[in-house]
Design an enzyme around this catalytic site. Structure first.
Site, short mmCIF file in Angstrom:
data_model
loop_
_atom_site.label_atom_id
_atom_site.label_comp_id
_atom_site.label_asym_id
_atom_site.label_seq_id
_atom_site.Cartn_x
_atom_site.Cartn_y
_atom_site.Cartn_z
CE LYS A 1 9.52 -12.16 -13.46
NZ LYS A 1 10.05 -11.70 -14.71
CG ASN B 1 -0.11 -0.05 2.51
OD1 ASN B 1 0.53 0.93 2.86
ND2 ASN B 1 -0.10 -1.18 3.21
CG ASP C 1 -6.00 -5.95 6.86
OD1 ASP C 1 -5.33 -5.85 7.89
OD2 ASP C 1 -6.86 -5.11 6.52
CE LYS D 1 -7.87 -3.36 14.65
NZ LYS D 1 -6.91 -3.59 13.59
#
Ligand code: CTP
Length: 400
Positions: free
Chosen positions: A294, A216, A284, A347
């Site tokens: 590869k 990300n 996640d 959490k």
């Protein structure tokens, strides 16, 4: 909505710094330090010894500081050594040679710089820089010990290439690093002194094969801003950083790639920490199967990648938290408060900082952010501005 923590805003600007320069080769870096000081919109007055003039000129420094530079020829009835130390909030001596250190430690005031030191009733921070043998010499070490005991902040030189041609301990920190040390002394509060803060920052890379990964766009900037602010407030910092280059001066850095590695590193350092700030953008999911070679496309059509969930590090730490303070982040695109409160509870966090990643000029990559801090009683506090500034304010709230 409350917004309590406005005090101490802009504490880094408009500070008054007295800079002393003694005659070492590292003085060549000082014009850059003067620029760093001016960039922060701080004022600087400069005193240099005669031998410092062999390494950097008064003209260069006065052009950059916008002020006259004081040298031994100004040592007259206008008593600059007293007036300058009364004007300044901090006295920074960089580079500090073995000779000047020796004079400081023994009350010798035979030039403008050493006289200013004797007259100074303000925090003093010295940056010794010299050949390694000179630094290790018992008299230099004794002088440093004397100065430390008297409350002078000594920033020891680091390892690196020295002017004498060897690599060793004697290198003065870079100008931006010197400025960080100066700001640490100037911080309006040192309420995290003695506290240990563990911070996760940056993205994880979940490798599919040796050349491809899922990730990300996190830059790690918010985590680093939290780390830097806690460091200014006096804390000791360990930062567990995903795959991103971070400004890590003064921190212990543990580099990791995947969420699993990050989880291991957090568990290994859990006992050490008083505060755990989980600012990392943890993947996640990871590939169910890692391909050792590869993956080739020839002979294949669509490629379906099977994913499996990574552990939720924050939630796992929340289960064993004891008396540690846990601070998490929530990156959201909708229902900000609702989602953040649900994460805080799920959490077992003490605080959660939520931001809207779709908002302009905030979130991933940006130097700016708009964050809401939510505590266990569901009080909300809003912060907006430079990441480093809001991190400082957020910590003020948490400490209070
Ligand atoms: N976090 C974590 N481990 C994960 C995922 C998230 O420790 N595997 C932490 C983050 O560092 C952050 C908080 O949990 O402090 C919330 O992260 P976020 O990505 O907003 O939420 P998720 O729990 O992943 O939930 P979702 O992606 O469904 O919004």
């Amino acid at each position: 909505m409350n917004n309590l923590n406005q005090q101490n805003k802009n504490w880094k600007s408009k500070r008054k710094i007295l800079l002393g320069i003694s005659g070492g080769i590292a003085a060549y870096k000082i014009p850059y330090l003067v620029r760093e000081i001016r960039k922060l919109n701080c004022e600087v007055e400069i005193i240099m010894t005669d031998s410092a003039k062999n390494f950097v000129t008064p003209m260069t420094l006065s052009t950059l500081s916008g002020r006259k530079v004081f040298t031994d020829s100004d040592f007259d009835f206008t008593i600059p050594h007293v007036n300058l130390t009364q004007w300044a909030e901090i006295f920074v001596v960089a580079p500090c040679t073995a000779n000047t250190l020796g004079k400081f430690a023994n009350g010798i005031s035979d030039n403008l710089l050493t006289s200013a030191f004797t007259a100074a009733n303000i925090p003093v921070i010295v940056f010794p820089a010299m050949n390694e043998n000179m630094f290790d010499n018992p008299s230099t070490q004794k002088n440093l010990e004397i100065l430390s005991k008297r409350g002078v902040t000594v920033v020891n030189p680091s390892y690196g290439d020295l002017a004498c041609g060897i690599s060793g301990r004697g290198r003065m920190p870079e100008p931006d690093e010197i400025m960080k040390e100066v700001l640490r002394v100037l911080s309006p509060v040192h309420d995290m002194a003695g506290k240990k803060v563990l911070i996760t920052a940056g993205p994880t890379h979940e490798y599919i094969d040796p050349v491809r990964y899922i990730s990300n766009p996190s830059s790690g900037k918010m985590g680093v801003a939290m780390a830097r602010s806690a460091w200014y407030r006096g804390a000791e910092i360990k930062i567990i950083a995903g795959s991103v280059e971070i400004d890590s001066y003064g921190f212990e850095v543990i580099k990791v790639k995947s969420a699993l590695e990050m989880f291991e590193a957090v568990k290994n350092n859990f006992e050490w920490a008083d505060y755990i700030v989980m600012a990392a953008a943890v993947g996640d999911y990871r590939a169910k199967e890692f391909h050792a070679h590869k993956i080739k496309r020839e002979g294949k059509g669509d490629f379906i990648l099977e994913l499996t969930q990574n552990p939720d590090i924050a939630a796992e730490i929340g289960k064993i938290k004891n008396d540690k303070i846990l601070i998490g982040f929530a990156a959201e695109t909708q229902n900000l408060i609702e989602n953040a409160v649900s994460k805080l509870e799920r959490k077992n966090l003490d605080y959660i900082l939520v931001n809207d990643v779709l908002a302009e000029n905030s979130g991933f990559q940006s130097d700016f952010n708009t964050l809401r801090l939510i505590d266990r009683d569901k009080n909300e506090f809003l912060f907006s501005g430079l990441k480093e500034d809001i991190a400082f304010e957020v910590l003020g709230n948490v400490i209070r």
